[in-house]
Scaffold this active site. Sequence first.
Site, mmCIF file in Angstrom:
data_model
loop_
_atom_site.group_PDB
_atom_site.id
_atom_site.type_symbol
_atom_site.label_atom_id
_atom_site.label_comp_id
_atom_site.label_asym_id
_atom_site.label_seq_id
_atom_site.Cartn_x
_atom_site.Cartn_y
_atom_site.Cartn_z
ATOM 1 N N TYR A 135 17.139 37.537 -4.537
ATOM 2 C CA TYR A 135 18.008 36.797 -5.303
ATOM 3 C C TYR A 135 18.187 35.641 -4.226
ATOM 4 O O TYR A 135 19.179 35.631 -3.690
ATOM 5 C CB TYR A 135 19.139 37.481 -5.695
ATOM 6 C CG TYR A 135 20.031 36.936 -6.425
ATOM 7 C CD1 TYR A 135 19.778 35.615 -7.438
ATOM 8 C CD2 TYR A 135 21.412 37.364 -6.802
ATOM 9 C CE1 TYR A 135 20.654 34.788 -8.019
ATOM 10 C CE2 TYR A 135 22.254 36.492 -7.537
ATOM 11 C CZ TYR A 135 21.996 35.556 -8.241
ATOM 12 O OH TYR A 135 22.891 34.745 -9.074
ATOM 13 N N LYS A 163 13.524 35.457 -7.264
ATOM 14 C CA LYS A 163 14.442 34.901 -8.210
ATOM 15 C C LYS A 163 14.828 33.553 -7.676
ATOM 16 O O LYS A 163 15.901 33.696 -6.775
ATOM 17 C CB LYS A 163 15.542 35.662 -8.979
ATOM 18 C CG LYS A 163 16.495 35.106 -9.718
ATOM 19 C CD LYS A 163 17.733 35.847 -10.096
ATOM 20 C CE LYS A 163 18.726 35.112 -10.996
ATOM 21 N NZ LYS A 163 20.113 35.781 -11.332
#
Length: 302
Positions: A135, A163
């Site tokens: 992330y 991500k």
Amino acid sequence: MPLLGSLVAYLPTPRGHEGEVVIDPLERLVDEAVAAGASGVAVLGSTGGYPYLTAAERRLVVEAAVDAAGGRVPVVAGVGAFTTDEVIVHTIVAERAGAAAVLLPTLAYLPLTDDEVLDLVTEVAGAARVPVWLYHNPVSTTFRYSVETLARAAQVPGVGGVKDRGGDADELRARVAALSAAVPDTVELGCSGDVLGVEGLLAGARTWHSGLASVLPAWYVAVADAATAGRAEEARALMARLAPVAELVVRLGGPRAVHALARVLGTDLGQLPAPLRPVDDAGVRALAAAVGALGDAPVAAR
């Protein structure tokens, strides 16, 4: 087959009057996202306020989301914490609660170095029994992944996806292009951003991670479906209609505004954890006007 698919809705964490986690609204949001066509749901991300939750509350949230999803879509659980040992514990608990994947942010009080982040990824991915999603959220974590470091981290066995995000559409397109050439085919390339994420899909990312999709799932599914089908003009036209709402949410402070917008749309998520304050009355009125101007949600072409 992709693990998460084209759109993952990131859910807020509802709370009661005493600050306790409340399950019913969370289950309702899961069901609405799945019914609208979201390919996955995520809890305990930034929208879910994971740093404000105890370990027991985190487990409750994951269990509730998994139960509500009922196997229809994968559930991703955030596992962010300050120490690697804590992250691994959260990972094990999320796995046991039924999460299909875990989301690993670079949460830290002291700024992390590239090597420290790579150590974190290696240790967590080595301990996990489900895929780990990396992330990139420099606004909240202060760590900014370079394309090179993110590509290196994506090579770690056990990593299932990334991500990523960009400061503007050009940067996001460039990062998606570079990462597409650098990450293994087995790693799902995703992007975030309630406004810019569609440009990531159009540039070749396979997954759009969106917090605003938790309360406007039909709209975001329609945009994501058009983008992944290569209907760029349609996707951008739908996003242009959504942009006033999404940009207002960004200005008002993402998770705060998602809570307020959920209430406007009929789902009370309760109180934000102090010291966070709710969106003021003027902001709520602006959100109500912006979402009212959207009209009926489009039906995604599938």
